[in-house]
Design a protein around this motif. Structure first.
Motif, PDB file in Angstrom:
ATOM      1  N   GLY A  30     -31.207  28.650  22.023  1.00 18.33           N
ATOM      2  CA  GLY A  30     -30.419  29.833  21.684  1.00 18.33           C
ATOM      3  C   GLY A  30     -29.094  29.934  22.415  1.00 18.33           C
ATOM      4  O   GLY A  30     -28.534  31.023  22.528  1.00 18.33           O
ATOM      5  N   MET A  31     -28.579  28.800  22.900  1.00 16.84           N
ATOM      6  CA  MET A  31     -27.251  28.850  23.523  1.00 16.84           C
ATOM      7  C   MET A  31     -26.214  29.135  22.438  1.00 16.84           C
ATOM      8  O   MET A  31     -26.222  28.500  21.384  1.00 16.84           O
ATOM      9  N   LEU A  32     -25.324  30.077  22.705  1.00 20.16           N
ATOM     10  CA  LEU A  32     -24.240  30.382  21.764  1.00 20.16           C
ATOM     11  C   LEU A  32     -23.004  29.702  22.347  1.00 20.16           C
ATOM     12  O   LEU A  32     -22.146  30.315  22.972  1.00 20.16           O
ATOM     13  N   SER A  48     -18.787  24.962  25.100  1.00 15.82           N
ATOM     14  CA  SER A  48     -19.394  23.814  25.780  1.00 15.82           C
ATOM     15  C   SER A  48     -19.997  22.808  24.804  1.00 15.82           C
ATOM     16  O   SER A  48     -20.257  21.666  25.173  1.00 15.82           O
ATOM     17  N   GLU A  49     -20.194  23.203  23.539  1.00 17.48           N
ATOM     18  CA  GLU A  49     -20.666  22.230  22.537  1.00 17.48           C
ATOM     19  C   GLU A  49     -19.497  21.633  21.758  1.00 17.48           C
ATOM     20  O   GLU A  49     -19.724  20.889  20.816  1.00 17.48           O
ATOM     21  N   TYR A  50     -18.252  21.991  22.149  1.00 17.21           N
ATOM     22  CA  TYR A  50     -17.121  21.422  21.399  1.00 17.21           C
ATOM     23  C   TYR A  50     -17.162  19.894  21.494  1.00 17.21           C
ATOM     24  O   TYR A  50     -17.327  19.315  22.562  1.00 17.21           O
ATOM     25  N   VAL A  98     -28.273  17.843  30.357  1.00 13.23           N
ATOM     26  CA  VAL A  98     -29.465  18.693  30.470  1.00 13.23           C
ATOM     27  C   VAL A  98     -28.982  20.140  30.538  1.00 13.23           C
ATOM     28  O   VAL A  98     -27.866  20.391  30.994  1.00 13.23           O
ATOM     29  N   TYR A  99     -29.784  21.058  30.013  1.00 13.47           N
ATOM     30  CA  TYR A  99     -29.414  22.473  30.170  1.00 13.47           C
ATOM     31  C   TYR A  99     -30.613  23.309  30.590  1.00 13.47           C
ATOM     32  O   TYR A  99     -31.768  22.966  30.305  1.00 13.47           O
ATOM     33  N   LEU A 100     -30.284  24.391  31.318  1.00 10.93           N
ATOM     34  CA  LEU A 100     -31.293  25.366  31.753  1.00 10.93           C
ATOM     35  C   LEU A 100     -30.829  26.737  31.278  1.00 10.93           C
ATOM     36  O   LEU A 100     -29.722  27.167  31.620  1.00 10.93           O
ATOM     37  N   GLY A 159     -33.710  21.879  28.229  1.00  8.90           N
ATOM     38  CA  GLY A 159     -33.601  20.966  27.096  1.00  8.90           C
ATOM     39  C   GLY A 159     -32.416  20.048  27.250  1.00  8.90           C
ATOM     40  O   GLY A 159     -31.692  20.109  28.224  1.00  8.90           O
ATOM     41  N   ALA A 160     -32.211  19.392  26.276  1.00  8.35           N
ATOM     42  CA  ALA A 160     -33.101  18.923  25.226  1.00  8.35           C
ATOM     43  C   ALA A 160     -32.757  17.467  24.980  1.00  8.35           C
ATOM     44  O   ALA A 160     -31.612  17.053  25.125  1.00  8.35           O
ATOM     45  N   THR A 161     -33.780  16.685  24.652  1.00  7.21           N
ATOM     46  CA  THR A 161     -33.486  15.300  24.301  1.00  7.21           C
ATOM     47  C   THR A 161     -32.859  15.257  22.913  1.00  7.21           C
ATOM     48  O   THR A 161     -32.863  16.247  22.173  1.00  7.21           O
ATOM     49  N   ALA A 198     -37.212  18.740  14.917  1.00 10.07           N
ATOM     50  CA  ALA A 198     -36.058  17.976  14.436  1.00 10.07           C
ATOM     51  C   ALA A 198     -34.931  18.928  14.056  1.00 10.07           C
ATOM     52  O   ALA A 198     -35.152  19.921  13.384  1.00 10.07           O
ATOM     53  N   ARG A 199     -33.746  18.586  14.515  1.00  9.78           N
ATOM     54  CA  ARG A 199     -32.552  19.302  14.074  1.00  9.78           C
ATOM     55  C   ARG A 199     -32.089  18.684  12.746  1.00  9.78           C
ATOM     56  O   ARG A 199     -32.187  17.457  12.574  1.00  9.78           O
ATOM     57  N   PRO A 200     -31.545  19.473  11.851  1.00 11.84           N
ATOM     58  CA  PRO A 200     -31.034  18.902  10.597  1.00 11.84           C
ATOM     59  C   PRO A 200     -29.621  18.354  10.790  1.00 11.84           C
ATOM     60  O   PRO A 200     -28.634  19.097  10.755  1.00 11.84           O
ATOM     61  N   PHE A 250     -27.497  21.289  12.370  1.00 10.07           N
ATOM     62  CA  PHE A 250     -27.636  20.344  13.482  1.00 10.07           C
ATOM     63  C   PHE A 250     -27.938  21.080  14.786  1.00 10.07           C
ATOM     64  O   PHE A 250     -28.931  21.764  14.878  1.00 10.07           O
ATOM     65  N   ARG A 251     -27.061  21.025  15.790  1.00 13.43           N
ATOM     66  CA  ARG A 251     -27.326  21.658  17.088  1.00 13.43           C
ATOM     67  C   ARG A 251     -26.887  23.116  17.127  1.00 13.43           C
ATOM     68  O   ARG A 251     -27.026  23.773  18.156  1.00 13.43           O
ATOM     69  N   HIS A 252     -26.310  23.611  16.023  1.00 10.09           N
ATOM     70  CA  HIS A 252     -25.575  24.871  16.122  1.00 10.09           C
ATOM     71  C   HIS A 252     -26.119  25.987  15.244  1.00 10.09           C
ATOM     72  O   HIS A 252     -25.409  26.948  14.952  1.00 10.09           O
TER      73      HIS A 252
HETATM   74  N1  GLY Z   1     -28.225  23.471  20.631  1.00 11.67           N
HETATM   75  C1  GLY Z   1     -28.694  22.626  21.642  1.00 11.67           C
HETATM   76  C2  GLY Z   1     -29.560  21.544  21.166  1.00 11.67           C
HETATM   77  O1  GLY Z   1     -29.678  21.316  19.961  1.00 11.67           O
HETATM   78  O2  GLY Z   1     -30.122  20.880  21.991  1.00 11.67           O
END
Ligand code: GLY
Length: 400
Positions: free
Chosen positions: A57-59, A63-65, A261-263, A274-276, A316-318, A348-350
Motif C-alpha cells: 500500500g505504498m503510495l 520513490s517508484e519513479y 527492500v521496504y518496511l 517487501g517485496a521480491t 503476482a503483479r500484473p 503492475f507495482r502501482h
Molecule cells: N508496490 C510495491 C511492490 O509491488 O512491491
C-alpha cells in the motif's frame, strides 16, 4: 462529486456498469461509478484476495519513479494528488496515512545508486530532501548506525490495502457484489453487452469494465490481446513487540548491496516487509526470498530480528511491457471504439497508488470522454508489437 445514494442493480434489466474484478482497482472504480449515480455490480468470486491482498500500500509516486517512464510518472503524480479526496469519505477506515518515506542506502555503492535515482527525480521537479545519517537516525532511532546515506520523500504516503478493500466493500454493499467468476464477455453485435458467469448465467450491463488484473487473460471474448505477465512478489508481515514500538514511523525504502527492500509500518503495531520481484512462474512463497528480505531489512533496522514473523504471502503483479496500465477503451476494427467495454488492468507495482486515477479515468470515459491526457495508456497500444521486458530500477528491481 455527487453524493452516493445506494441504488440496487435492477434484477433482470442488468446493471449500468459491471466491474469484473474486486481488487483495490476494481472496487475503487466501482465506488466512483456508484457515487456518480450508476447502478454498479462487481463480479469476483473472492474479492480482495489477489494482488491487493499482498500489497503493502505504498503510495510511492516519487520513490517508484522509473527512469524513462515520464508518461507513467504523470499518472502516478496525478493519482497521488487525488488520494486525499478519494480517502476522505472512507475516514480512518482505509488506513490512509500521510507519513513520509525515507530512502536509505546500505553502503557506499547503494548511496551512489540512490544518488543517481535522486538526480533523475530532482530533474523532474520531484521534491527530495537530503538527510545526514545522524539526522535520519534522530528521526528513526532504530535505523542501523551502519547505514551510508538517507533522503526523505515527504510526498510518498501509505494506505492499508486490506482495510481499504473492507471499507470499499462496506460502502458498495453486498447487493452489488456477485461472487462468481466472469468467464466471457457477452456481445450484442459490435458492442459488449455484459458478461457470462461461470454458472452459465448472463449479467447484462451497459458498460463492462475489465479490472481483474492478471485474470483478464482468462476472460474470453476480449477484442484485444492484453500483454499481461505475472511478476511474483513475496511479502512479509511482522508484529512488533511493545518494547520496540515504534520500530519506524516513516516508510523505509532501502537499497542493501544493490537489493531493494521496504518496511511499511502500520498503526496496529505491525510492519510489512517487501517485496521480491521474480518471474519464475511460482506462486509459492520463496524461502530464499523470505531469507533475503529479512536479511536486508535487518541491515537497515537490526531490531527486525526481534519481531514476530506472522505471515508470508506470494502474489503476482500484473506486469505489462512498459510497466504502465492498460486503461481505457479499445479500438474497433471498423473504426471508433468498441462500445460497452473499458479495460483497467496491468497496474503492475502501482495498483494501489493508481486506483483514484483509474477510477477518475473510467468515470470520465463512462461519461463520454476519451481518457484525455491518459490516452497513451489505452489497452490496445501494443497491438502488433512484441512483448518487451521492462528495464530495472534500483528501488524495485529485486529478483529472487
Ligand atoms: N508496490 C510495491 C511492490 O509491488 O512491491
Amino acid at each position: 462529486m455527487d453524493e452516493y445514494s445506494p441504488r440496487a442493480p435492477l434484477p433482470g434489466s442488468g446493471a449500468d456498469v459491471a466491474v469484473v474484478g474486486g481488487g483495490v482497482v476494481g472496487l475503487g472504480i466501482a465506488w466512483e461509478a456508484a457515487r456518480a449515480g450508476r447502478h454498479v455490480v462487481v463480479i469476483d468470486p473472492a474479492p480482495g484476495t489477489g494482488a491487493s491482498f499482498a500489497a503493502a500500500g505504498m503510495l510511492a509516486a516519487v520513490s517508484e519513479y522509473h527512469y524513462q517512464e515520464e508518461a507513467l510518472l504523470g499518472l502516478m503524480l496525478e493519482s497521488a494528488t487525488l488520494w486525499p479526496a478519494f480517502a476522505q469519505p472512507l475516514a480512518a477506515e482505509a488506513g490512509y496515512l500521510r507519513t513520509p518515506t525515507l530512502c536509505i542506502a546500505g553502503d557506499g555503492a547503494d548511496r551512489q545508486a540512490l544518488a543517481d535515482l535522486r538526480a533523475v527525480q530532482e530533474a523532474h521537479g520531484l521534491e527530495v530532501t537530503s538527510l545526514t545519517v545522524r539526522e535520519a537516525r534522530a528521526r528513526e532511532p532504530m535505523l542501523s548506525p551502519g547505514i551510508a546515506g538517507a533522503f526523505e520523500i515527504a510526498a510518498d504516503h501509505q494506505v492499508d490495502p486490506r482495510r481499504l478493500i473492507a471499507a470499499l466493500l462496506a460502502r458498495l454493499g453486498s447487493e452489488r457484489l456477485v461472487r462468481r467468476r466472469a468467464e466471457s464477455l457477452l456481445w450484442d453485435g459490435a458492442r459488449v453487452a455484459g458478461v457470462r458467469l461461470d454458472d452459465g448465467s448472463e449479467l447484462l450491463a451497459q458498460e463492462t469494465i475489465v479490472a481483474n488484473g492478471l485474470g483478464a487473460r482468462d476472460l474470453a471474448g476480449l477484442p484485444v490481446q492484453l500483454p499481461l505477465r505475472p511478476v511474483y512478489g513475496d511479502i512479509l508481515r511482522l508484529r512488533i513487540p511493545q518494547r520496540l514500538r515504534p520500530l519506524v514511523t516513516a516508510t523505509v525504502r532501502g537499497l542493501v548491496r544493490g537489493r531493494p527492500v521496504y518496511l511499511v509500518p502500520r498503526e496496529d503495531g505491525t510492519v510489512v516487509i517487501g517485496a521480491t520481484q521474480r518471474e519464475d512462474g511460482s506462486d509459492a512463497v520463496s524461502a530464499g526470498g523470505v531469507y533475503e528480505l529479512l536479511r536486508d531489512a535487518q541491515a537497515l533496522v537490526p531490531a527486525v530480528a526481534e519481531l514476530e514473523l506472522y505471515e508470508t504471502v506470494a502474489r503476482a503483479r500484473p506486469g505489462t511491457p512498459d510497466n504502465a496500465p492498460l486503461l481505457g477503451r479499445v479500438s474497433a476494427p471498423e473504426g471508433g471504439d468498441v462500445e460497452g467495454l473499458i479495460v483497467a488492468t496491468g497496474f503492475f507495482r502501482h495498483g494501489v497508488l493508481l486506483t483514484p486515477a483509474a477510477a477518475r479515468v473510467c468515470r470520465e470515459v463512462l461519461e463520454g470522454g476519451n481518457g484525455g491526457a491518459w490516452k497513451p495508456f489505452r489497452p490496445d497500444r501494443f497491438a502488433g508489437l512484441g512483448n518487451g521486458r521492462p528495464i530495472s530500477h534500483p528501488l524495485h528491481g529485486r529478483s529472487s
